[in-house]
Design an enzyme around this catalytic site. Structure first.
Site, PDB file in Angstrom:
ATOM      1  N   ASP A 106       0.842  -1.185   0.000  1.00  0.00           N
ATOM      2  CA  ASP A 106       0.000   0.000   0.000  1.00  0.00           C
ATOM      3  C   ASP A 106       0.882   1.242   0.000  1.00  0.00           C
ATOM      4  O   ASP A 106       1.803   1.363   0.823  1.00  0.00           O
ATOM      5  CB  ASP A 106      -0.898   0.005   1.237  1.00  0.00           C
ATOM      6  CG  ASP A 106      -2.022   1.021   1.130  1.00  0.00           C
ATOM      7  OD1 ASP A 106      -2.380   1.398  -0.007  1.00  0.00           O
ATOM      8  OD2 ASP A 106      -2.558   1.432   2.172  1.00  0.00           O
ATOM      9  N   HIS A 113      -3.582  14.152   0.823  1.00  0.00           N
ATOM     10  CA  HIS A 113      -3.794  13.287   1.988  1.00  0.00           C
ATOM     11  C   HIS A 113      -2.591  13.337   2.928  1.00  0.00           C
ATOM     12  O   HIS A 113      -2.746  13.513   4.142  1.00  0.00           O
ATOM     13  CB  HIS A 113      -4.026  11.846   1.518  1.00  0.00           C
ATOM     14  CG  HIS A 113      -4.144  10.858   2.632  1.00  0.00           C
ATOM     15  ND1 HIS A 113      -5.192  10.845   3.524  1.00  0.00           N
ATOM     16  CD2 HIS A 113      -3.330   9.831   3.006  1.00  0.00           C
ATOM     17  CE1 HIS A 113      -5.039   9.860   4.399  1.00  0.00           C
ATOM     18  NE2 HIS A 113      -3.913   9.231   4.103  1.00  0.00           N
ATOM     19  N   GLU A 179     -10.240   4.043   3.820  1.00  0.00           N
ATOM     20  CA  GLU A 179      -9.382   4.774   2.888  1.00  0.00           C
ATOM     21  C   GLU A 179      -9.816   4.398   1.476  1.00  0.00           C
ATOM     22  O   GLU A 179      -9.759   3.223   1.094  1.00  0.00           O
ATOM     23  CB  GLU A 179      -7.898   4.456   3.111  1.00  0.00           C
ATOM     24  CG  GLU A 179      -7.371   4.982   4.442  1.00  0.00           C
ATOM     25  CD  GLU A 179      -5.861   4.904   4.556  1.00  0.00           C
ATOM     26  OE1 GLU A 179      -5.243   4.221   3.714  1.00  0.00           O
ATOM     27  OE2 GLU A 179      -5.298   5.523   5.472  1.00  0.00           O
ATOM     28  N   GLU A 181      -9.234   4.055  -2.227  1.00  0.00           N
ATOM     29  CA  GLU A 181      -8.007   3.897  -3.002  1.00  0.00           C
ATOM     30  C   GLU A 181      -8.287   3.208  -4.336  1.00  0.00           C
ATOM     31  O   GLU A 181      -9.369   2.658  -4.559  1.00  0.00           O
ATOM     32  CB  GLU A 181      -6.976   3.082  -2.214  1.00  0.00           C
ATOM     33  CG  GLU A 181      -6.707   3.608  -0.813  1.00  0.00           C
ATOM     34  CD  GLU A 181      -5.550   2.894  -0.129  1.00  0.00           C
ATOM     35  OE1 GLU A 181      -4.794   2.196  -0.820  1.00  0.00           O
ATOM     36  OE2 GLU A 181      -5.417   3.046   1.101  1.00  0.00           O
ATOM     37  N   ASP A 213      -9.086   0.405   2.097  1.00  0.00           N
ATOM     38  CA  ASP A 213      -8.077  -0.048   3.051  1.00  0.00           C
ATOM     39  C   ASP A 213      -8.538   0.362   4.460  1.00  0.00           C
ATOM     40  O   ASP A 213      -8.203   1.426   4.949  1.00  0.00           O
ATOM     41  CB  ASP A 213      -6.722   0.576   2.719  1.00  0.00           C
ATOM     42  CG  ASP A 213      -5.617   0.051   3.607  1.00  0.00           C
ATOM     43  OD1 ASP A 213      -5.647  -1.144   3.947  1.00  0.00           O
ATOM     44  OD2 ASP A 213      -4.727   0.830   3.983  1.00  0.00           O
ATOM     45  N   ARG A 217      -7.465   3.683  13.413  1.00  0.00           N
ATOM     46  CA  ARG A 217      -6.554   4.801  13.638  1.00  0.00           C
ATOM     47  C   ARG A 217      -5.963   4.818  15.053  1.00  0.00           C
ATOM     48  O   ARG A 217      -4.820   5.236  15.229  1.00  0.00           O
ATOM     49  CB  ARG A 217      -7.282   6.123  13.375  1.00  0.00           C
ATOM     50  CG  ARG A 217      -7.812   6.275  11.963  1.00  0.00           C
ATOM     51  CD  ARG A 217      -6.701   6.256  10.939  1.00  0.00           C
ATOM     52  NE  ARG A 217      -7.219   6.531   9.595  1.00  0.00           N
ATOM     53  CZ  ARG A 217      -6.503   6.478   8.491  1.00  0.00           C
ATOM     54  NH1 ARG A 217      -5.220   6.142   8.547  1.00  0.00           N
ATOM     55  NH2 ARG A 217      -7.044   6.733   7.320  1.00  0.00           N
ATOM     56  N   GLN A 220      -3.374   2.053  15.177  1.00  0.00           N
ATOM     57  CA  GLN A 220      -2.267   2.495  14.328  1.00  0.00           C
ATOM     58  C   GLN A 220      -1.416   3.556  15.029  1.00  0.00           C
ATOM     59  O   GLN A 220      -0.180   3.508  14.993  1.00  0.00           O
ATOM     60  CB  GLN A 220      -2.821   3.043  13.019  1.00  0.00           C
ATOM     61  CG  GLN A 220      -1.769   3.544  12.046  1.00  0.00           C
ATOM     62  CD  GLN A 220      -2.390   4.177  10.806  1.00  0.00           C
ATOM     63  OE1 GLN A 220      -3.609   4.252  10.671  1.00  0.00           O
ATOM     64  NE2 GLN A 220      -1.554   4.644   9.896  1.00  0.00           N
ATOM     65  N   TYR A 224       2.589   2.510  15.519  1.00  0.00           N
ATOM     66  CA  TYR A 224       3.328   2.697  14.263  1.00  0.00           C
ATOM     67  C   TYR A 224       4.728   3.278  14.447  1.00  0.00           C
ATOM     68  O   TYR A 224       5.548   3.214  13.535  1.00  0.00           O
ATOM     69  CB  TYR A 224       2.511   3.543  13.277  1.00  0.00           C
ATOM     70  CG  TYR A 224       2.647   5.031  13.400  1.00  0.00           C
ATOM     71  CD1 TYR A 224       3.412   5.749  12.482  1.00  0.00           C
ATOM     72  CD2 TYR A 224       1.989   5.728  14.407  1.00  0.00           C
ATOM     73  CE1 TYR A 224       3.517   7.127  12.572  1.00  0.00           C
ATOM     74  CE2 TYR A 224       2.104   7.101  14.509  1.00  0.00           C
ATOM     75  CZ  TYR A 224       2.859   7.799  13.588  1.00  0.00           C
ATOM     76  OH  TYR A 224       2.961   9.159  13.682  1.00  0.00           O
ATOM     77  N   LYS A 233      -3.744  -1.911  10.288  1.00  0.00           N
ATOM     78  CA  LYS A 233      -4.010  -1.991   8.858  1.00  0.00           C
ATOM     79  C   LYS A 233      -4.250  -3.422   8.356  1.00  0.00           C
ATOM     80  O   LYS A 233      -4.865  -3.606   7.307  1.00  0.00           O
ATOM     81  CB  LYS A 233      -2.812  -1.423   8.082  1.00  0.00           C
ATOM     82  CG  LYS A 233      -2.636   0.074   8.219  1.00  0.00           C
ATOM     83  CD  LYS A 233      -3.635   0.815   7.355  1.00  0.00           C
ATOM     84  CE  LYS A 233      -3.274   2.283   7.210  1.00  0.00           C
ATOM     85  NZ  LYS A 233      -4.183   2.983   6.290  1.00  0.00           N
ATOM     86  N   THR A 237      -8.686  -5.606   3.991  1.00  0.00           N
ATOM     87  CA  THR A 237      -8.643  -4.690   2.854  1.00  0.00           C
ATOM     88  C   THR A 237      -9.645  -5.214   1.839  1.00  0.00           C
ATOM     89  O   THR A 237      -9.547  -6.371   1.410  1.00  0.00           O
ATOM     90  CB  THR A 237      -7.247  -4.630   2.224  1.00  0.00           C
ATOM     91  OG1 THR A 237      -6.306  -4.185   3.206  1.00  0.00           O
ATOM     92  CG2 THR A 237      -7.222  -3.694   1.032  1.00  0.00           C
ATOM     93  N   GLU A 338      -9.473  12.515   7.791  1.00  0.00           N
ATOM     94  CA  GLU A 338      -9.302  13.815   7.124  1.00  0.00           C
ATOM     95  C   GLU A 338     -10.612  14.581   7.069  1.00  0.00           C
ATOM     96  O   GLU A 338     -10.672  15.772   7.364  1.00  0.00           O
ATOM     97  CB  GLU A 338      -8.844  13.608   5.685  1.00  0.00           C
ATOM     98  CG  GLU A 338      -7.405  13.314   5.449  1.00  0.00           C
ATOM     99  CD  GLU A 338      -7.187  13.196   3.953  1.00  0.00           C
ATOM    100  OE1 GLU A 338      -6.862  14.225   3.318  1.00  0.00           O
ATOM    101  OE2 GLU A 338      -7.360  12.095   3.404  1.00  0.00           O
TER     102      GLU A 338
END
Length: 392
Positions: A106, A113, A179, A181, A213, A217, A220, A224, A233, A237, A338
């Site tokens: 990914d 973004h 997400e 994509e 995806d 959050r 993550q 991360y 993640k 997916t 976002e």
């Protein structure tokens, strides 16, 4: 024999003809092509057993020349007469994961973004990290959790630690996100120790799918640093069931946004592979965003070149995704983190203020693009509903 009636305004006309894997009347899954509101069984229609398989992998592995010849034959077929036993109404078939996913990568190719997340997470620093405009940033995902549209998504559990908490706790994600994509499927791979030049993209990549995806959050954010995305993640997916051939996207090609500074030589394109694709994100039946793929800074050709430049092999069935697609306007943001600015600016869904996903929520991502001869072509949709965390 029968003729397939395709409405002139169909998103699945002869300028598209996406491939997928379907089953009908209790039969085993096999390869089909969508033409209008019909699905054509290619093993029956073309008399080739390579299509009597439960994935597109064997077909994709045959290579570019075979893809071109098959598309020519399929176009002749659906504009003429088709064996009646090969034609199924789309509403009566079940679609399946179209490929056996060999590997999954990914990327993070939208400047809008990446800049928005930079402003959210690092408000006192430059939004983009120093490497971002020099290379397509990405991470390796988990191929085994790629699922087809319509698969329910169980809310992931893991460690979470909110900024005001002294210690982490365990439980279902409180900040489950999406997400929007675009994903690309490698048809013919490359051996270990070699690299795929940008100029070989169109002969290596078979087609494109829509991708959601799903992202936890809060999980993550806690995990991360310093190695990047992992459990936040890897739980799921989703991809769309119909694979739009790259051959159908020629009319959608546009230049990428200006890339400054100029990329290093291995990332320079002599012919542009930006794509003019319009996405739509719906939350419980209400459209909340329209991300434009044409705004993506890095092209899929550059992504593949970077993915393999260190000598990493690629294989038939490899899936690599673009990362969240976002535009310059708020209504063009392709992730809810976002769109709601980290949960501080809720959006109205069903008359209620919403930030992240609740159990029972359903997200649908769809897309269209310019086709040849002034037509528009469709990607179908990628759909998923959130189920409660196991044990919740």
């Amino acid at each position: 024999m029968t003729r397939i009636e395709i409405p002139r305004d169909s998103l699945f006309g002869t300028e598209n003809l996406p491939y997928g894997v379907f089953s009908a009347d209790g039969a085993e899954p096999r390869v089909g092509v969508r033409a209008g509101d019909s699905v054509v069984d290619l093993a029956v229609a073309l008399g080739d057993e390579i299509f009597a398989r439960p994935t597109l992998n064997a077909f994709m592995a045959r290579g570019y020349d075979f893809w071109v010849e098959t598309r020519r034959r399929v176009t002749e077929l659906v504009t003429g007469e088709v064996p009646g036993e090969a034609v199924h109404p789309v509403e009566r078939v079940r679609t399946h994961l179209p490929v056996e996913v060999a590997d999954y990568v990914d990327f993070y190719a939208s400047e809008h973004h990446a800049s928005n997340l930079g402003r959210l997470f690092r408000p006192d620093a430059e939004p983009l990290l120093p490497n971002w405009k020099h290379l397509p940033v990405g991470y390796h995902g988990r191929a085994g959790t790629v699922v087809v549209s319509g698969t329910d998504i169980v809310r992931p559990s893991g460690q979470r630690k909110a900024p005001g908490e002294d210690a982490p706790s365990f439980g279902g994600s409180r900040r489950l996100d999406i997400e929007a994509e675009l994903g690309f499927l490698v048809g013919t791979g490359s051996p270990l120790g070699s690299a795929v030049p940008v100029a070989e993209f169109s002969r290596r990549v078979f087609g494109a799918v829509l991708v959601n995806d799903w992202s936890a959050r809060d999980i993550q954010a806690w995990e991360y640093v310093p190695l990047g995305p992992f459990l936040g993640k890897s739980f799921a997916t989703s991809i769309s069931p119909w694979v739009v051939p790259l051959l159908a996207l020629e009319a959608a090609r546009v230049p990428t946004p200006a890339q400054v500074p100029e990329p290093l030589p291995y990332l320079r394109e002599s012919e542009p592979w930006g794509l003019d694709i319009d996405l739509s994100v719906s939350w419980n039946g209400e459209e909340v965003s329209r991300p434009p793929y044409r705004e993506m800074y890095w092209s899929p050709a550059q992504m593949l070149a970077h993915l393999t430049v260190n000598g990493a092999s690629s294989r038939t069935g490899d899936l690599y995704a673009s990362g969240t697609i976002s535009g310059p306007e708020k209504a063009q943001r392709g992730a809810f983190i976002e769109l709601t600015w980290g949960g501080k600016e809720p959006v109205l869904v069903g008359g209620a203020e919403r930030t992240f996903l609740e159990d029972g929520d359903e997200v649908v991502i769809s897309a269209t693009a310019p086709g040849a001869k002034g037509t528009r072509i469709g990607f179908g949709e990628v759909r998923g509903r959130v189920l409660p965390a196991t044990g919740a």
